[in-house]
Design a protein around this motif. Structure first.
Motif, PDB file in Angstrom:
ATOM      1  N   GLN A 289      -8.980   1.049 -56.637  1.00  0.00           N
ATOM      2  CA  GLN A 289      -7.942   0.859 -57.642  1.00  0.00           C
ATOM      3  C   GLN A 289      -8.450   1.302 -59.012  1.00  0.00           C
ATOM      4  O   GLN A 289      -7.759   1.975 -59.761  1.00  0.00           O
ATOM      5  N   GLN A 290      -9.700   0.924 -59.307  1.00  0.00           N
ATOM      6  CA  GLN A 290     -10.278   1.276 -60.606  1.00  0.00           C
ATOM      7  C   GLN A 290     -10.755   2.722 -60.629  1.00  0.00           C
ATOM      8  O   GLN A 290     -10.898   3.304 -61.693  1.00  0.00           O
ATOM      9  N   SER A 291     -11.046   3.247 -59.472  1.00  0.00           N
ATOM     10  CA  SER A 291     -11.685   4.552 -59.278  1.00  0.00           C
ATOM     11  C   SER A 291     -13.023   4.622 -60.004  1.00  0.00           C
ATOM     12  O   SER A 291     -13.579   5.677 -60.255  1.00  0.00           O
ATOM     13  N   PHE A 292     -13.536   3.469 -60.375  1.00  0.00           N
ATOM     14  CA  PHE A 292     -14.790   3.402 -61.115  1.00  0.00           C
ATOM     15  C   PHE A 292     -15.404   2.031 -60.900  1.00  0.00           C
ATOM     16  O   PHE A 292     -14.685   1.037 -60.904  1.00  0.00           O
TER      17      PHE A 292
ATOM     18  N   ARG B  39      -5.990  11.750 -66.740  1.00  0.00           N
ATOM     19  CA  ARG B  39      -4.757  11.696 -65.972  1.00  0.00           C
ATOM     20  C   ARG B  39      -3.537  11.592 -66.886  1.00  0.00           C
ATOM     21  O   ARG B  39      -2.499  12.177 -66.634  1.00  0.00           O
TER      22      ARG B  39
ATOM     23  N   PHE C 108     -10.682  -2.953 -54.970  1.00  0.00           N
ATOM     24  CA  PHE C 108     -10.881  -2.909 -56.418  1.00  0.00           C
ATOM     25  C   PHE C 108     -11.538  -1.588 -56.834  1.00  0.00           C
ATOM     26  O   PHE C 108     -11.130  -0.950 -57.801  1.00  0.00           O
TER      27      PHE C 108
ATOM     28  N   ALA D 260     -16.116   4.864 -67.967  1.00  0.00           N
ATOM     29  CA  ALA D 260     -15.152   4.132 -67.144  1.00  0.00           C
ATOM     30  C   ALA D 260     -13.725   4.590 -67.380  1.00  0.00           C
ATOM     31  O   ALA D 260     -12.877   4.464 -66.506  1.00  0.00           O
TER      32      ALA D 260
ATOM     33  N   LYS E  26      -0.454   3.127 -72.060  1.00  0.00           N
ATOM     34  CA  LYS E  26       0.854   2.791 -71.492  1.00  0.00           C
ATOM     35  C   LYS E  26       1.687   1.890 -72.378  1.00  0.00           C
ATOM     36  O   LYS E  26       2.898   2.010 -72.418  1.00  0.00           O
ATOM     37  N   LYS E  27       1.039   0.929 -73.011  1.00  0.00           N
ATOM     38  CA  LYS E  27       1.821  -0.026 -73.772  1.00  0.00           C
ATOM     39  C   LYS E  27       1.907   0.406 -75.220  1.00  0.00           C
ATOM     40  O   LYS E  27       2.990   0.461 -75.788  1.00  0.00           O
TER      41      LYS E  27
ATOM     42  N   ASP F 276      -2.206   5.292 -55.569  1.00  0.00           N
ATOM     43  CA  ASP F 276      -2.660   5.983 -56.757  1.00  0.00           C
ATOM     44  C   ASP F 276      -2.120   5.338 -58.028  1.00  0.00           C
ATOM     45  O   ASP F 276      -2.865   4.963 -58.920  1.00  0.00           O
TER      46      ASP F 276
ATOM     47  N   ALA G 202     -17.186  -2.433 -68.915  1.00  0.00           N
ATOM     48  CA  ALA G 202     -16.448  -1.292 -68.398  1.00  0.00           C
ATOM     49  C   ALA G 202     -15.066  -1.691 -67.895  1.00  0.00           C
ATOM     50  O   ALA G 202     -14.075  -1.014 -68.157  1.00  0.00           O
ATOM     51  N   LYS G 203     -15.011  -2.810 -67.180  1.00  0.00           N
ATOM     52  CA  LYS G 203     -13.726  -3.245 -66.626  1.00  0.00           C
ATOM     53  C   LYS G 203     -12.740  -3.528 -67.751  1.00  0.00           C
ATOM     54  O   LYS G 203     -11.571  -3.140 -67.693  1.00  0.00           O
TER      55      LYS G 203
ATOM     56  N   TYR H  54       3.285  -3.152 -68.964  1.00  0.00           N
ATOM     57  CA  TYR H  54       1.826  -3.255 -68.925  1.00  0.00           C
ATOM     58  C   TYR H  54       1.371  -4.596 -68.350  1.00  0.00           C
ATOM     59  O   TYR H  54       0.446  -4.669 -67.547  1.00  0.00           O
ATOM     60  N   TYR H  55       2.031  -5.667 -68.777  1.00  0.00           N
ATOM     61  CA  TYR H  55       1.600  -6.985 -68.331  1.00  0.00           C
ATOM     62  C   TYR H  55       1.862  -7.201 -66.841  1.00  0.00           C
ATOM     63  O   TYR H  55       1.183  -7.961 -66.179  1.00  0.00           O
TER      64      TYR H  55
ATOM     65  N   ASP I  87       7.759  -0.856 -65.377  1.00  0.00           N
ATOM     66  CA  ASP I  87       6.684  -0.158 -66.073  1.00  0.00           C
ATOM     67  C   ASP I  87       6.106  -0.975 -67.219  1.00  0.00           C
ATOM     68  O   ASP I  87       5.793  -0.449 -68.275  1.00  0.00           O
TER      69      ASP I  87
ATOM     70  N   LYS J  78     -11.490  -0.362 -69.294  1.00  0.00           N
ATOM     71  CA  LYS J  78     -10.509   0.286 -68.450  1.00  0.00           C
ATOM     72  C   LYS J  78      -9.105  -0.295 -68.670  1.00  0.00           C
ATOM     73  O   LYS J  78      -8.130   0.431 -68.859  1.00  0.00           O
ATOM     74  N   ASP J  79      -9.029  -1.618 -68.654  1.00  0.00           N
ATOM     75  CA  ASP J  79      -7.738  -2.260 -68.873  1.00  0.00           C
ATOM     76  C   ASP J  79      -7.210  -1.953 -70.273  1.00  0.00           C
ATOM     77  O   ASP J  79      -6.020  -1.737 -70.470  1.00  0.00           O
TER      78      ASP J  79
ATOM     79  N   LYS K 281      -5.872   1.566 -70.545  1.00  0.00           N
ATOM     80  CA  LYS K 281      -4.546   1.625 -69.912  1.00  0.00           C
ATOM     81  C   LYS K 281      -3.507   1.059 -70.860  1.00  0.00           C
ATOM     82  O   LYS K 281      -2.406   1.587 -70.992  1.00  0.00           O
TER      83      LYS K 281
ATOM     84  N   ASP L 163      -0.216   2.644 -60.651  1.00  0.00           N
ATOM     85  CA  ASP L 163      -0.348   1.207 -60.876  1.00  0.00           C
ATOM     86  C   ASP L 163       0.611   0.420 -59.998  1.00  0.00           C
ATOM     87  O   ASP L 163       0.281  -0.639 -59.485  1.00  0.00           O
TER      88      ASP L 163
ATOM     89  N   ASP M  54     -11.249   8.990 -66.415  1.00  0.00           N
ATOM     90  CA  ASP M  54     -10.173   9.436 -65.530  1.00  0.00           C
ATOM     91  C   ASP M  54      -8.801   8.979 -66.008  1.00  0.00           C
ATOM     92  O   ASP M  54      -7.803   9.630 -65.729  1.00  0.00           O
TER      93      ASP M  54
ATOM     94  N   THR N  87      -4.607  -7.014 -61.993  1.00  0.00           N
ATOM     95  CA  THR N  87      -5.904  -7.659 -62.197  1.00  0.00           C
ATOM     96  C   THR N  87      -5.807  -9.145 -61.851  1.00  0.00           C
ATOM     97  O   THR N  87      -6.680  -9.698 -61.181  1.00  0.00           O
TER      98      THR N  87
ATOM     99  N   VAL O  45      -0.515  -3.661 -64.962  1.00  0.00           N
ATOM    100  CA  VAL O  45      -1.973  -3.608 -65.171  1.00  0.00           C
ATOM    101  C   VAL O  45      -2.587  -5.009 -65.138  1.00  0.00           C
ATOM    102  O   VAL O  45      -3.405  -5.320 -64.275  1.00  0.00           O
TER     103      VAL O  45
ATOM    104  N   SER P 155     -18.888  -0.424 -62.145  1.00  0.00           N
ATOM    105  CA  SER P 155     -20.169  -0.551 -62.837  1.00  0.00           C
ATOM    106  C   SER P 155     -20.636  -1.993 -62.686  1.00  0.00           C
ATOM    107  O   SER P 155     -19.825  -2.894 -62.472  1.00  0.00           O
TER     108      SER P 155
END
Lengths: 319, 250, 383, 290
Positions: free
Chosen positions: A226-229, C120, A223, C113, C95-96, A152, C83-84, A25-26, A23, C87-88, C91, A154, C116, A33, A29, A231
C-alpha cells in the motif's frame, strides 16, 4: 444476530463513508491508515486483552511481514502473494521459536522480553542495509493485484484494508464466544485455574501469540504494498507502544475497544497538527486524561454507561 | 482410585509434606484435616500438578501422574477448587462454568473464529452442560451475572460448578466451607454428598469439623507435613494423638 | 459543432473547478507552497531553521506583492523525521491541500519515502535532504538543494589526499544520514587511494563512544572520520580528547553549525569539515560571488531568530528556486513550473551556484563546498 | 589488557547512568507495582532545569539544588494529579498514564526549552584521569560516586527510617500496610517524589557527559527500564547491578563483537538471562500462591 450488530453497523459505516465523502483525504488516506491500525490493535488484543499477556514487540511482526514483501518483490521480483506467504512463514517460524521461552515470563518480564525482541528485529532492519536498505528503507515496491484488480489507488486500498479489517474483527468476535476464546479469558483470569480445568496454557498462549503475530505480519505485507515504501521507523519500539496504547485506551479485552482506540489514535494527530508546537503536549494530556477518567478504557466505559442508561438488555463486556 | 506413596515436598528449609502415603477408594469422600500449615494445600497442589514433589509417587487409576503438567492431570479426570478462589472474574458465571467443559470439547482457534457449524453444535451442548452444573450448585439464576459481582458464598459454589462441568471422576475441594455461615455450610454438605452419590469421588480439605465428620468415609490427619492418623471419622476423633495436636496448636 | 464546443467549454470549466478548486477560475489565487519538515524529533535541528526560513521569506515576498500578483501561502506539517508520517503528509499536501509545489523533506528518509507520490501526482518537489539517492537516478519531478553526502565524502577525501593521509578510521551513527554517508565513504575511498581501516558505529542516542574509539586507537589509522549529526559527533570529539588520541579528525557537513562548536568546546579544536559557504560568510572575500546573498540571508535570519545554520540556507535556496521558476513559467501549471526548475541556471544561493539540467537535479559541484577547520573556537577556511 | 580495562571503565560509566535510572524505576514499582515510563523524563527535567538556571546566572550547586527541587515537584504533581485519581485503575492503565505523562512532559519541555541540544559544564573540569592505561573523565567519577552515594542513601532510607520501612511494607501488601496504620496515599506520594528527585539528580550528573535535549529522556528511560528488569523488578540493588551489567555488556559487545549490533547483542543477552532467570538476576522468584 444481535451479537454481531456492532459488526454490521461498522461495516455499513465503512461502506457508506466513501460515498458520503468522495475522494476525501480523511476517508481514503487517514481512514486506510486507521483501518491498518485497527487490524493490528484487534490482533494484539487477542494476545493482550483476551489472554492477559503483554507484547511490546508486535511492531516487529508487522516489520517482518512488510520487509519480507518489500525485499522479495523489489530485489528478487517475486510475486507479491508469494512474498506475502513467505512473510507469513517467516513470522510463523520466528513466533514459534520465541513463543515458548518468552511466554514462560510474566508481567513486566514478559514486557521486557518482547520489547527486547522488537528492538533486535528493528536493529536488524537498520543494520542489514545490503538487504533491507538500512534507515532509508526500500522504495518502489510494486503494487499487488487481487484477482483482476491491481491494487493501486487509495480507494482500492480502502476497500482491501476495510475487508481485512472486518474479517479480523469478525474473527475476534467469534473467537470470544468459542471454546478457545474462553480458554484465553480463563488464562487471563487465573492461569492456575485454567490449567486445572485442563487448558494446556503454554500451548494456548503460544497459539494465540502466533495467530496474533500472523495477522500482524499479513497486515505488514499489505502495508508494504500500500505504501510502496518501507523504512525501519514504522516498525520500532514506539509503534509497539502505540499499539499497546490503542488496546488499553479503547478498553482491554474488548474487540470494539481496540477498534475505538486505534481509530482515535490514528485521527488524533491529524487534528492536533493545528496546534503546532503544542501538539505533543496536548497529545500526552489527552492520553493521560482518558486513562485517569475512564481507566477501563474509552469504549468499555462508554458502552457500560450506555447500557446502564438504556438498560437495554445486558451489554456484554466484550461485544 | 488415587494412591499416594512416600510423597515429600520441602520449601527452602521447611518440610511441607514428608513421606506421606494413603489411598482414596472410588466412590468415597476422603477428607484431609490438620492445623494451618499442616501441608494440606501443598498436597492438593502436588496431586493436581501445580507443584512437583521432591520424592514419592502419585497414582491415579493405576497410572503414574506424578509431575505431569496440571492440564494433563485434569485430562485424566481430576478437577479441583481453590482455597483462595481462582474465579475468572473477567467472565460471567455461565462462561466460568463453560470453561470447565474445555476437556469435553475439541474445537480449536480457527474453527471457533470461523464459527463452523460443528462449533455451533458444540456451543449448544456446552451451554447445556454448564447450565446443568449451575443448577446442581444452585446458581442457575446467576448465569448471566458477571462473576465478580457474586457474593462470596456463591463464588465458592461457582468453583464447584466449574469443576463439575469438566465431568471429573475425582474432585478435590479445598476448604469449600471456609467463610460460610451455618446454613450455607449445611447446603454445602448436601451438595458434596450429592456429588459423591452421583459417582464422583471427593477428596476434601476442610477445617469445619462438623462438616468433615458428618460426611466423610475416611479422614486423614496431617500435622507439619506428617501423617498423624487415618481412619473412619470416629476412629480419628478418638485418637489421642489427634486430640493432643489440635489442643496443642490451639 | 457550436453545441459541442459549448458543452466542452462547460466541461472544462467544471473540470477546472473540480480539479483545481474554484480559485483557479479567478485570476490571482494564492500560490500554495507545501512543506513537510522534521520540526520535532532527532532531526529537528534541520527542520527548525528550514521552517523559520520558509516562513520569513514567504512573508517578505508577500509584503513585496507576491509573485506575479499571486500571494504565497505556506502549508506545512511536521514529520518528526518519520517516513510513514511524511508519506501521509505529502498525500495530504497533494490531495487535500492541493499545493502547487513542495519544498521540503528535511531528511533523506522522509524524502525518499514520498518520491513515488509526487512522481505519480506530478507535483514538483525540491528536497532539502542530503542523500545522493534522491536525485540519482534522476526523477522527473524531484530536485534538491543541499550538497550530497557523496560530495561531502569526496571533499573530505580530497583534503586527506592533499595531507598524505592514506588510512582512515570511520565512525558513524545509525541514522539515515550517517548510514548513507558511511556507504558513500566506503564506496569512494578507493578512488582516492584511501583505505578504511576501521568501520565503527554507534547509536545516535548513545552517551559514550569510548569503546568504539578505543578500538580505533588500536588500529594504524592516520585520521578519524566521523559522519553524523546531532549531539553524537560532539560526544565523539570529547571522547577522542579523553582517550588522548592525537590523530587529525574530520567531521561531515552534518555538524556545520555553531551548536557543534558550543557543544564540543575545546575538543573541537583542529577538526576539519566540508560545509556550505554560509557558515563562513563573514570571512569570505568580498569578491566571492556568493558573499552578498550569504550576508543578506544571514543578517535577516539572525535579526529574527538567532545564529544561522546552513540547513536553513537550503530552504532559502529551495524556496527561491521554486519562486523564480514560477515567475519564469508565468503560470501555475505544474508541468511548466517543473520545466523551469530544471532550467535553473546561475542561481546564486547559499549553498553555491546552481546550474540544473535534465541530468542533474541538484546543479552544484564540489566548489560549492568549503573545507573548514576549527581554530580557537572559530571556523576558518582551509586553503 | 588496556583495551579490556577501557571497555570495562566505559561500561561502568554508562552502566552507572542506567543504574541511576533503574533505581528510580524500582522505587516507584516497589510502592505501587507501576512501571513509571516517565522516569526518563525526570532526568530530562532535572538536567534541563539545571542547565537553564545555570545559564540564568545561578551558581552551579544552587542550580542543581533548584533543579532537583523542580523534579521533585513534578514527581509529586504527577502522583497527585494523575496517579492518585486513577488509583482504582488496573496496573496497565496506570502504565499508559505514565506513558501519556512522559509525552506530556516532553511536550512541555519542547515549549519551554525548544529543540536545541544543551550542555552543562563538567563539575570539575574535563582533564581525563589515567588509570593503568585507561582514561576516565572526572564527570564519570561524579556519576559513579553519585550512584554509590544515592544507592547507599536509598538503602539506608529503606532499612532504617520509618517512612522507608512503611514504603517496603506497602510493597509487600498494600492492604495489610493500610491496616497497620500506614498512610498508603502519603507513601505513594513520597515514592514518586523520591523517584523524581533521584531522577532529577541523575539527570544533572549525566548532563555534562551526554548533553541534553527535550526528548533525551526516552532512551535513558528505556535503558533504565532494562536495568531494573535485568536486576529483578522491585529490587533496588538489583536495578543498580542490572544497570552496571547492561553497561558492561554494551561496552564489551562494542569492543569485541560489533559496534553496529551492540544494542542487539545486549538485548539478546538480556533475553537469555530472562529465559534462565525469569525474575531477573536478583528478583524473588514469584512462586504462585494458590
Amino acid at each position: 444476530m444481535r451479537r454481531l450488530s456492532g459488526f454490521f453497523g461498522l461495516a455499513a459505516v465503512l461502506a457508506a463513508l466513501p460515498f458520503l465523502f468522495p475522494d476525501n483525504y480523511y476517508v481514503t488516506v487517514v481512514g486506510t491508515t486507521a483501518m491498518i491500525h485497527v487490524i493490528l490493535a484487534v490482533a494484539l488484543n487477542l494476545f493482550m486483552g483476551y489472554a492477559g499477556q503483554i507484547s511490546l514487540g508486535h511492531a516487529a511482526f508487522f516489520g517482518i511481514g512488510a520487509y519480507a514483501s518489500a525485499v522479495l518483490t523489489t530485489r528478487y521480483g517475486l510475486n507479491p502473494w508469494l512474498a506475502l506467504g513467505a512473510g507469513l512463514v517467516a513470522t510463523y517460524l520466528v513466533s514459534l521459536a520465541i513463543s515458548r521461552p518468552i511466554l514462560r515470563l510474566k508481567g513486566h518480564y514478559l514486557a521486557m522480553a518482547t520489547l527486547g525482541f522488537g528492538i533486535i528485529v528493528h536493529i536488524f532492519l537498520v543494520q542489514a542495509d545490503t538487504v533491507t536498505g538500512g534507515p532509508d528503507g526500500l522504495s518502489g515496491i510494486p503494487p499487488m493485484s487481487l484477482g483482476p484488480v491491481v491494487l493501486d489507488t487509495d480507494m482500492e486500498w480502502y476497500w482491501t484494508m476495510g475487508g481485512l479489517m472486518l474479517a479480523t474483527i469478525l474473527f475476534s468476535l467469534n473467537l470470544s464466544v468459542s471454546r478457545m476464546g474462553r480458554a484465553l479469558f480463563a488464562i487471563h483470569g487465573s492461569e492456575v485455574a485454567a490449567q486445572t480445568m485442563g487448558i494446556d496454557t503454554p500451548k494456548v498462549k503460544s497459539q494465540v501469540f502466533i495467530i496474533s503475530a500472523l495477522i500482524t505480519s499479513l497486515t505488514g505485507s499489505l502495508f508494504a504494498h500500500q505504501q510502496s515504501f518501507v523504512s525501519p521507523d514504522s516498525f520500532g519500539f514506539f509503534f509497539s507502544v502505540e499499539l499497546v496504547t490503542m488496546v488499553v485506551l479503547g478498553g482491554m479485552g474488548s474487540t470494539f475497544g481496540a477498534v475505538v482506540g486505534a481509530v482515535l489514535l490514528s485521527f488524533l494527530p491529524e487534528f492536533l497538527t493545528v496546534f503546532e508546537d503544542y501538539e505533543v503536549m496536548i497529545y500526552g494530556a489527552i492520553l493521560m486524561s482518558i486513562m485517569i477518567f475512564l481507566p477501563s478504557g474509552l469504549f468499555v466505559a462508554v458502552a457500560g454507561f450506555a447500557s446502564r442508561r438504556l438498560a437495554a438488555g445486558r451489554e456484554r463486556r466484550r461485544c | 482410585m488415587l494412591r499416594v506413596t512416600g510423597l515429600s515436598k520441602g520449601f527452602g528449609g521447611v518440610q511441607a509434606i514428608s513421606d506421606l502415603s494413603f489411598e482414596v477408594r472410588e466412590g468415597e469422600i476422603f477428607s484431609v484435616i490438620g492445623p494451618n500449615g499442616a501441608g494440606k494445600t501443598t498436597l492438593f497442589n502436588m496431586i493436581t500438578g501445580l507443584y512437583v514433589p521432591d520424592r514419592g509417587k502419585i497414582l491415579f487409576e493405576e497410572s503414574d501422574i506424578t509431575a505431569l503438567p496440571p492440564y494433563e492431570i485434569a485430562a485424566r479426570g481430576i478437577a479441583r477448587t481453590f482455597q483462595n478462589l481462582q474465579i475468572f472474574l473477567n467472565m460471567t458465571t455461565l462462561e466460568n462454568v463453560m470453561v470447565g467443559c474445555h476437556l469435553r470439547t475439541s474445537s480449536g482457534f480457527i474453527a471457533g473464529a470461523l464459527r463452523l457449524p460443528k462449533v455451533a453444535r458444540e456451543e449448544r451442548k456446552v451451554r447445556e452442560w454448564a447450565r446443568e452444573a449451575l443448577e446442581r450448585c444452585g446458581l442457575a439464576d446467576q448465569a448471566d451475572a458477571t462473576a465478580d459481582s457474586l457474593p462470596y458464598g456463591m463464588m465458592k459454589r461457582l468453583e464447584i460448578a466449574r469443576a463439575l462441568a469438566s465431568a471429573p471422576r475425582l474432585l478435590l475441594l479445598d476448604e469449600p466451607a471456609a467463610g460460610l455461615n451455618d446454613s450455607e455450610t449445611a447446603e454445602m454438605a448436601e451438595l458434596i454428598k450429592g456429588i459423591c452419590e452421583s459417582g464422583v469421588t471427593v477428596l476434601l480439605v476442610e477445617h469445619n469439623m462438623g462438616l468433615v465428620m458428618g460426611i466423610s468415609h475416611q479422614v486423614l490427619v496431617l500435622n507439619y507435613g506428617e501423617l498423624l492418623a487415618k481412619g473412619s471419622p470416629e476412629d480419628v476423633q478418638n485418637d489421642p494423638k489427634v486430640i493432643a495436636a489440635y489442643l496443642g496448636n490451639g | 459543432m457550436k453545441g459541442f464546443s459549448r458543452v466542452a467549454a462547460l466541461f472544462s470549466v467544471l473540470a477546472l473547478v473540480v480539479f483545481y478548486g474554484p480559485g483557479d477560475a479567478l485570476a490571482k489565487r494564492p500560490i500554495k507552497i507545501g512543506s513537510f519538515l522534521a520540526t520535532t524529533g532527532p532531526a529537528s535541528f534541520l527542520g527548525d531553521p528550514e521552517l523559520k526560513t520558509l516562513k520569513m521569506y514567504i512573508e517578505e515576498i508577500n509584503a513585496k506583492g507576491g509573485v506575479d500578483g499571486h500571494k504565497l501561502e505556506l502549508v506545512w506539517y511536521d514529520t518528526a523525521g518519520k517516513a510513514k508520517a511524511a508519506k501521509d503528509i505529502v498525500k495530504r499536501l497533494v490531495k487535500k491541500d492541493r499545493v502547487d509545489v513542495i519544498v521540503g523533506g528535511s531528511t533523506s528518509g522522509t524524502t525518499l519515502a514520498v518520491i513515488d507520490i509526487v512522481e505519480r501526482n506530478k507535483v514538483p518537489l525540491i528536497s532539502l535532504a542530503g542523500s545522493v539517492k534522491i536525485i540519482e537516478p534522476v526523477k522527473k519531478w524531484v530536485f534538491k538543494t543541499p550538497h550530497t553526502d557523496r560530495m561531502a565524502a569526496a571533499k573530505i577525501f580530497e583534503d586527506m589526499k592533499k595531507r598524505g593521509i592514506k588510512k582512515v578510521a570511520l565512525i558513524t551513527g545509525n541514522g539515515g544520514f550517517d548510514k548513507s554517508g558511511r556507504a558513500q565513504c566506503l564506496a569512494l575511498a578507493p578512488k582516492y587511494g584511501i583505505e578504511i581501516v576501521a568501520d565503527e558505529q554507534y547509536s545516535n542516542s548513545d552517551t559514550d563512544m569510548t569503546a568504539q574509539l578505543t578500538k580505533i586507537r588500536a588500529t594504524d589509522a592516520q585520521a578519524i572520520l566521523n559522519f553524523g549529526f546531532g549531539k553524537a559527533p560532539a560526544i565523539v570529539m570529547k571522547n577522542i580528547k579523553q582517550l588522548g588520541i592525537k590523530l587529525p579528525v574530520y567531521q561531515s557537513h552534518g555538524v556545520a553549525s555553531k551548536k557543534f562548536l558550543e557543544l564540543a568546546g575545546e575538543a573541537a579544536e583542529g577538526v576539519r569539515l566540508p560545509a556550505a559557504a554560509l557558515l563562513v560568510a563573514d570571512i569570505l572575500p568580498d569578491s566571492d560571488p556568493q558573499k552578498k546573498v550569504l550576508m543578506d540571508y544571514k543578517s535577516k535570519y539572525e535579526a529574527k531568530y538567532g545564529p544561522v545554520s546552513t540547513f536553513g540556507g537550503h530552504a532559502y535556496d529551495g524556496l527561491m528556486i521554486a519562486v523564480e521558476a514560477i515567475d519564469r513559467a508565468d503560470s501555475l501549471d505544474k508541468a511548466k513550473i517543473r520545466d523551469e526548475i530544471e532550467k535553473t541556471k546561475g542561481f546564486v544561493g547559499t549553498g553555491g551556484i546552481f546550474n540544473m539540467s535534465p541530468t542533474d537535479h541538484l546543479g552544484l559541484d564540489l566548489s560549492a563546498f568549503k573545507m573548514l577547520e576549527v581554530k580557537n573556537g572559530q571556523w576558518t577556511l582551509v586553503n | 589488557m588496556d583495551l579490556l580495562l577501557q571497555f570495562l571503565l566505559t561500561g561502568l560509566t554508562t552502566g552507572s547512568i542506567y543504574a541511576l535510572v533503574g533505581l528510580g524505576f524500582a522505587i516507584i514499582y516497589n510502592a505501587s507495582d507501576v512501571v513509571n515510563f516517565a522516569q526518563g523524563e525526570f532526568l530530562m527535567i532535572g538536567a534541563m532545569s539545571a542547565i537553564f538556571l545555570h545559564r540564568l546566572g545561578l551558581p552551579l550547586p544552587l542550580a542543581i539544588a533548584a533543579a532537583v527541587a523542580i523534579s521533585i515537584a513534578v514527581g509529586l504533581l504527577l502522583e497527585k494529579l494523575a496517579i492518585e485519581p486513577a488509583r482504582n485503575a488496573s496496573v496497565v492503565s496506570l502504565i499508559i498514564i505514565t506513558i501519556g505523562a512522559s509525552i506530556f512532559f516532553r511536550g512541555v519541555a519542547l515549549l519551554i526549552w525548544g529543540k536545541e541540544i544543551y550542555g552543562l559544564p563538567h563539575f570539575s573540569g574535563e582533564e581525563p584521569i589515567r588509570l593503568l592505561g585507561a582514561t576516565v573523565l572526572p564527570q564519570s567519577i561524579w556519576v559513579m560516586a553519585g550512584t554509590v552515594v544515592l544507592v547507599g542513601a536509598v538503602k539506608y532510607f529503606f532499612d532504617h527510617t520509618l517512612a522507608g520501612k512503611a514504603m517496603r511494607a506497602c510493597s509487600h501488601n498494600k492492604r495489610a500496610a493500610a491496616l497497620l496504620g500506614i498512610d498508603v496515599k502519603k507513601i505513594m506520594l513520597l515514592s514518586y517524589g523520591l523517584s523524581a528527585g533521584l531522577g532529577g539528580l541523575a539527570g544533572v550528573l549525566v548532563a555534562p557527559i551526554t548533553y541534553m535535549t527535550y526528548d533525551a529522556g526516552v532512551m535513558l528511560g528505556l535503558k533504565g527500564f532494562c536495568a531494573a528488569i535485568l536486576g529483578g523488578m522491585g529490587s533496588s540493588m538489583g536495578a543498580v547491578a542490572g544497570g552496571l551489567v547492561l553497561g558492561v555488556i554494551e561496552a564489551l559487545g562494542t569492543g569485541f563483537i560489533s559496534s553496529g549490533y551492540k544494542d542487539a547483542i545486549s538485548f539478546f543477552i538480556i533475553l537469555l538471562i530472562l529465559f534462565f532467570r525469569p525474575s531477573g538476576l536478583f528478583g524473588k522468584s514469584g512462586g504462585e500462591r494458590v
